[in-house]
Design an enzyme around this catalytic site. Structure first.
Site, PDB file in Angstrom:
ATOM      1  N   GLN A  93       0.714  -1.062  -0.043  1.00 42.54           N
ATOM      2  CA  GLN A  93       0.050  -0.039   0.199  1.00 42.54           C
ATOM      3  C   GLN A  93       0.805   1.226  -0.034  1.00 42.54           C
ATOM      4  OE1 GLN A  93      -2.945   0.555  -0.702  1.00 42.54           O
ATOM      5  NE2 GLN A  93      -3.729  -1.387  -0.945  1.00 42.54           N
ATOM      6  N   SER A  94       1.956   1.120  -0.667  1.00 40.11           N
ATOM      7  CA  SER A  94       2.801   2.329  -0.637  1.00 40.11           C
ATOM      8  C   SER A  94       2.490   3.461  -1.526  1.00 40.11           C
ATOM      9  CB  SER A  94       4.358   1.889  -1.127  1.00 40.11           C
ATOM     10  OG  SER A  94       5.111   3.108  -1.498  1.00 40.11           O
ATOM     11  N   ASN A  95       2.363   4.726  -0.704  1.00 41.91           N
ATOM     12  CA  ASN A  95       1.908   6.145  -1.322  1.00 41.91           C
ATOM     13  C   ASN A  95       2.955   6.311  -2.404  1.00 41.91           C
ATOM     14  OD1 ASN A  95      -0.454   6.363   0.112  1.00 41.91           O
ATOM     15  ND2 ASN A  95       1.061   7.012   1.775  1.00 41.91           N
TER      16      ASN A  95
END
Ligand SMILES: *Cc1c(COP(=O)(O)O)cnc(C)c1O
Length: 367
Positions: A93-95
């Protein structure tokens, strides 16, 4: 250089930062800056304190959040190296990975994303940030658990492999974009805050912290302009000890002989079980804040940061230098769509008071 409407400029550091080392030479405009600051009526703030919010979640839509500030420097470098490919990596879920992938496509480059802690295709899913970097047509590489150092090494090796395979330059962006240009992104943010009246209106700054890059840039800005405020960094994953080590290294990188703890207050009591683990209490804070203030927080970064702010205001108010607190909302909205909110929204009892039967006695249903 022809990059459509994306303009590249020479970067000029604020006057008070021009003696630092590793100042980036160029910047490419990807975002709307001068994000607004407004009052934030957070529920549970003790009497006397006033909380304000810097809406750095409003830097853009798909390229939203503070991370885009860093990418403005890193992509300037990638373009100056004539890169056709970009390699980076992060958790599912890396921005950062989402912003890199979409920026790549906007600039005509091909994104290659190494997804940490994933070993099977089925684990990738298509929720939140993962949906968005997949929509960007990123080439994905699954990477089961390994150390931070080994993962960084994997990124560099993959970049080498890709430039050989395609015979085109490939630019490698470290995990989360943490780098000296990263520090300058937040030194620039600090200058923006000054121009917005920081010194006249606030006593303390609170921000969420993962690698430390954001908080370090802000704390350096504060230090170099006379240490007028106190900077509090709420850790979302690493211990104070580990963060201190990493930030000390970043500071010496830009030629500052200071320790992290000389210029900021690192708070590591709100990590919970670590990165990406949201307790029900945290999910409740998120829903409580959105239901009362209309501001969306995410379970990875800003939720924990806000929880830390609220708890510390109650538990250790003396930790704050004054009564006017500015919380920096660093973005991360898409993490809210990782599916976890179902845990609280669907609990019997919780939020049930928002759900009504049709008041048929008063408003008969038209058939
Ligand atoms: C990455 C990130 C942070 C933390 O930034 P660091 O510079 O790694 O400490 C905070 N908030 C959001 C939304 C982020 O994506």
């Amino acid at each position: 250089m022809d990059n459509g409407y994306y303009q590249m400029h020479e970067y000029k550091a604020p006057a008070w930062a021009q003696h630092l080392n590793h100042i980036p030479s160029h910047i490419v405009k990807l975002t709307s800056l001068n994000t607004p600051i407004h009052r934030w009526s957070l529920p549970g703030v003790p009497d006397g304190f006033q909380v304000f919010i810097k809406r750095d979640d409003l830097t853009g839509v798909e390229l939203s959040g503070s991370k885009v500030r860093i990418l403005q420097f890193l992509f300037a470098e990638a373009l100056r190296h004539n890169a056709r490919h970009v390699v980076t990596g992060g958790c599912l879920q890396s921005n950062h990975c989402r912003a890199v992938a979409l920026t790549c496509r906007q600039l005509g480059l091909t994104p290659h994303i190494v997804v940490a802690r994933v070993s099977k295709k089925e684990e990738l899913g298509a929720k939140g940030n993962a949906l968005l970097y997949r929509l960007a047509g990123s080439h994905l590489y699954m990477s089961p658990t390994c150390s931070y150092e080994a993962f960084s090494q994997r990124l560099r090796s993959l970049a080498g492999y890709i430039s050989d395979k395609y015979r085109e330059p490939c630019y490698c962006i470290p995990l989360g974009g943490a780098s000296s240009p990263g520090m300058f992104a937040f030194i620039t943010l600090f200058q923006e805050l000054i121009e917005q009246g920081l010194f006249d209106n606030f006593d303390d700054i609170v921000v969420s912290i993962a690698t430390g890059c954001t908080a370090a840039g802000i704390a350096v800005g504060n230090y170099l302009t006379g240490s007028k405020l106190r900077i509090h960094a709420v850790s979302i994953a690493l211990s104070k000890e580990e963060l201190t080590k990493r930030i000390d290294r970043m500071l010496s990188d830009i030629e500052l002989t200071l320790g992290a703890n000389d210029i900021m207050d690192i708070i590591d009591d709100y990590i919970g079980e670590g990165y990406g683990t949201a307790t029900e209490g945290l999910l409740e804070t998120i829903t409580n804040v959105s239901a009362n203030t209309g501001i969306l927080l995410d379970p990875y970064y800003t939720g924990k940061g806000t929880q830390g702010l609220l708890e510390e205001l109650k538990k250790t108010p003396s930790r704050f230098q004054g009564k006017r607190i500015l919380f920096i909302h660093t973005g991360g909205i898409f993490g809210l769509f990782n599916g976890e909110m179902d845990r609280v929204m669907n609990l019997p009892g919780n939020h049930a008071y928002y759900i009504n039967e049709w008041p048929e006695k008063d408003i008969p249903l038209v058939q």
